[in-house]
Design an enzyme around this catalytic site. Structure first.
Site, mmCIF file in Angstrom:
data_model
loop_
_atom_site.group_PDB
_atom_site.id
_atom_site.type_symbol
_atom_site.label_atom_id
_atom_site.label_comp_id
_atom_site.label_asym_id
_atom_site.label_seq_id
_atom_site.Cartn_x
_atom_site.Cartn_y
_atom_site.Cartn_z
ATOM 1 N N GLU A 35 10.086 -18.567 21.329
ATOM 2 C CA GLU A 35 10.421 -19.695 21.843
ATOM 3 C C GLU A 35 9.698 -20.127 23.057
ATOM 4 O O GLU A 35 10.677 -20.388 24.139
ATOM 5 C CB GLU A 35 11.831 -19.960 21.723
ATOM 6 C CG GLU A 35 12.419 -19.893 20.140
ATOM 7 C CD GLU A 35 13.907 -20.056 20.280
ATOM 8 O OE1 GLU A 35 14.712 -19.776 21.012
ATOM 9 O OE2 GLU A 35 14.370 -20.284 18.989
ATOM 10 N N ASP A 62 18.667 -17.583 12.053
ATOM 11 C CA ASP A 62 19.285 -17.857 13.238
ATOM 12 C C ASP A 62 20.645 -18.206 13.338
ATOM 13 O O ASP A 62 21.150 -19.492 13.581
ATOM 14 C CB ASP A 62 18.586 -19.000 14.150
ATOM 15 C CG ASP A 62 18.784 -19.182 15.820
ATOM 16 O OD1 ASP A 62 19.647 -18.193 16.247
ATOM 17 O OD2 ASP A 62 18.316 -19.959 16.402
ATOM 18 N N GLU A 71 27.237 -21.681 17.824
ATOM 19 C CA GLU A 71 26.195 -22.531 18.020
ATOM 20 C C GLU A 71 26.170 -23.566 16.814
ATOM 21 O O GLU A 71 25.900 -24.666 16.780
ATOM 22 C CB GLU A 71 24.838 -22.034 18.546
ATOM 23 C CG GLU A 71 23.830 -23.029 18.203
ATOM 24 C CD GLU A 71 22.303 -22.392 18.980
ATOM 25 O OE1 GLU A 71 22.304 -21.114 19.069
ATOM 26 O OE2 GLU A 71 21.420 -22.933 18.794
#
Ligand code: GCV
Length: 659
Positions: free
Chosen positions: A277, A356, A384
């Site tokens: 990332e 993820d 998240e």
């Protein structure tokens, strides 16, 4: 005090739970952590016995007493040296109780276990109690940035940093107590995305403050780690490269690490996110991740430091038109060929699933592939993708499934192959630490599970609820089933059958079915007018081939693939009949209606607890349930409408779908 004590908020216990020996503790050990054990005993027991309890030192006494001791020669059946020294025993001997640790750190864990048992009224049932932790390394990873923000933080701002300063106050001390009390023995204090200023954490700009944290944590048996910037030699050292094989780069890291250990001799080591990332890494120089990790590990090795290297490495610049590149494959594809090439003090940190931290993913096949490499499991306590501590989603059942999963296909579970567990922590400076009071059950549960994987999700929920909310049965009887069913409920109103995503891009809260469908992140659901799902079989992306048998064959075949993962592995028509006899489309409609109904039921049950728990907790969670209900309705309606519009198939039950 603007923060709660969570599960350490002991209240006076009833007379029938008190024993004379509790009033007379004697410390027969010495050292910094042994002193903490003594202190913790006195704090907790003074609260429970409702009078000051003072520690005696050095000599046995005539009255019944609780003895705190360290016995390095304690006999255990443990063969792993790191685990062996973490063993403790609590036993009764006549009217005395003896808490013996094989090390000071183990003694401290023994004291926390003992005080918890006293409070929960479990002493008679549990003694003698032997504990060797389930895994040697139990780590909390903070994604705190030094400006005071927290990446994926849902409970306020950082309590470590504000405006690029490190804070030191009583809250940090309370934090260390909370972490130690659940068995944490390693903490990474900054985000894996190491930005400009954070790169200086390992330099004299911040080292004295880092040392202050390290010394505090060390008193609690916890080692401090920092995330480091792989490009630090360029940013800080003025070098033109950060090539791990460049002698100047190697020398820069050696010198930097030497200085870190001069200032902080008990420094734990580094955590690294590289080539991921947008972060720098060895790929730029045509080097492997083993080259990168070993270079840092060798700088740490002379001081006993550990290098934790993340496997979250994938192409985040994918073209959605490309159906062959599969993000799920990435970690295995990058790291399998390096098996056996990492130094002994390197640990690869692998996310539980190949994507993820979605609400449902298969277990990462890397755990079943690597044979000659140290591995640790990474899970996300911060929610998240699982409700952001607004929605209730108790994650212990998920983590238990992951740990117990037979990744070898021969009875070798994930728990057998890892040497540690890391949790991306869910704390912030909110009064209750975790935004939603009930989200603290995930934090507590992460620690307890890492210590003792034989505990069930219900047992952990029960302990947490009685320690944190109330010891009354009617509270426990409401809260424990609520916690234990909440993951399934959340899954029902989210992305169906393992496909994941469908979230609002970037913020990751709330639905946006096509939000990531034409983006670069490799997170596609591939829904069209006939069906949905990603073909990851041999004729698709080939991801299934990364698994050992029997999983490879089981996942590859629609008939044997576990249905909760069906859309992760297969493209399935809406009219496909599931094992329940329902079509896929009807399953999607039904689960989304059920999910909302279950949230309505939880909200109502919680409202029945008014007056039985603290007003603050009650009001906090009541508000969160109201927001969760709105979110669940939004998910239900958007998902149902989306699939109605794609398929043109009506709900059999004729419920409202907005067309
Ligand atoms: C710290 C996900 C999150 C990022 C996070 C990343 C990681 O992509 O959305 O915020 O970055 O995982 O685990 O490195």
């Amino acid at each position: 005090m603007n923060y709660t004590k969570c599960w350490l908020d002991y209240k006076p216990i009833p007379e029938n739970l008190r024993r004379p020996c509790y009033y007379e503790p004697v410390l027969l050990a010495s050292g910094r952590v042994a002193e903490t054990a003594a202190e913790e005993y006195c704090i907790s027991m003074s609260e429970m016995l409702d009078e000051p309890v003072e520690m005696r030192r050095g000599e046995p006494v005539d009255e019944p007493a609780v003895y705190l001791e360290v016995e390095e020669e304690l006999q255990t059946a443990e063969t792993d040296a790191a685990l062996d020294r973490q063993t403790f025993v609590i036993r009764g001997e006549e009217d005395n109780i003896i808490i013996t640790g094989k090390s000071e750190e183990a003694l401290l864990q023994g004291v926390f276990a003992f005080t918890r048992m006293v409070y929960l009224g479990e002493i008679d049932e549990k003694l003698p109690f032997f504990c060797t932790p389930s895994t040697p390394l139990r780590m909390m990873d903070h994604w705190d940035d030094m400006d005071g923000s927290i990446e994926r933080g849902y409970s306020g701002r950082s309590f470590f940093y504000d405006d690029y300063e490190m804070m030191y106050n009583e809250r940090i001390e309370m934090y260390a107590r909370l972490m130690a009390s659940i068995g944490t023995n390693a903490i990474t204090i900054n985000n894996v995305n190491v930005h400009e200023k954070e790169t200086f954490l390992i330099t004299d700009v911040y080292l004295q403050q880092v040392k202050q944290y390290a010394e505090l944590f060390a008193r609690y048996g916890i080692r401090l780690y920092t995330s480091v910037n792989f490009a630090a030699p360029m940013q800080l050292g003025g070098l033109t490269v950060c090539d791990p094989l460049d002698p100047d780069v190697v020398a820069w890291w050696e010198k930097t690490v030497k200085h870190v250990y001069e200032v902080i001799p008990e420094f734990g080591g580094f955590l690294v996110k590289a080539d991921s990332e947008g972060r720098p890494g060895p790929f730029t120089y045509g080097r492997t991740h083993a080259d990168g990790a070993n270079m840092l590990a060798r700088a740490l090795a002379p001081y006993g430091g550990t290098l934790v290297w993340r496997c979250f490495v994938y192409n985040c610049g994918q073209d959605w038109r490309d159906r062959q590149t599969d993000r799920a494959r990435a970690a295995y594809d990058h790291f399998m060929e390096l098996d056996g090439k990492f130094d002994d003090n390197v640990i690869l940190q692998i996310k539980n699933g190949p994507m993820d931290f979605q609400v449902r993913e298969p277990v990462s096949p890397l755990f079943g592939g690597l044979k000659k490499t140290n591995m640790m499991l990474e899970v996300q306590i911060a929610q998240e993708y699982t409700g952001q501590q607004i929605d209730l989603c108790y994650l212990i059942p998920m983590w238990k499934e992951v740990l117990a999963f037979d990744i070898g296909g021969d009875g070798t579970a994930v728990s057998h192959v890892v040497c540690g567990i890391a949790g991306v922590i869910n704390t912030g400076d909110d009064e209750n630490w975790t935004g939603n009071d009930l989200a603290a059950a995930n934090l507590y549960g992460f620690g307890r599970l890492a210590m003792d994987q034989t505990l069930s999700a219900e047992q952990i929920a029960n302990e947490w609820s009685r320690l944190s909310l109330s010891r009354e049965d009617d509270v426990t009887d409401t809260v424990v089933p609520m916690l234990c069913g909440s993951w399934a409920t959340y899954e029902k109103y989210n992305a169906p059958l393992g496909i994941g995503w469908m979230v609002t891009p970037h913020t990751h809260y709330g639905p946006d079915i096509d939000g990531y469908e034409y983006d670069r992140w490799g997170t596609y659901h591939r829904a069209d007018l006939h069906g949905i799902g990603v073909d990851r079989t041999g004729v698709g992306t080939g991801y299934v081939e990364q698994y050992n048998e029997p999983w490879r064959s089981r996942y590859a075949d629609q008939a044997t693939c576990p249905e909760e993962l069906l859309l992760f592995f297969h493209y399935i028509p809406y009219t496909y009949e599931l094992k329940t006899g329902k079509t896929l489309i009807q399953h999607i409609y039904d689960t989304h209606f059920e999910g909302v109904e279950e949230v309505e039921a939880m909200k109502k049950q919680w409202e029945g607890l008014e007056g039985k728990i603290s007003e603050r907790s009650f009001a906090c969670v009541k508000d969160r349930f109201a927001r969760q209900l709105e979110n669940a309705k939004e998910w239900r309606d958007r998902v149902n409408t989306y699939f109605y519009r794609k398929s043109g198939i009506d709900d059999e039950k004729g419920r409202t779908i907005y067309k």
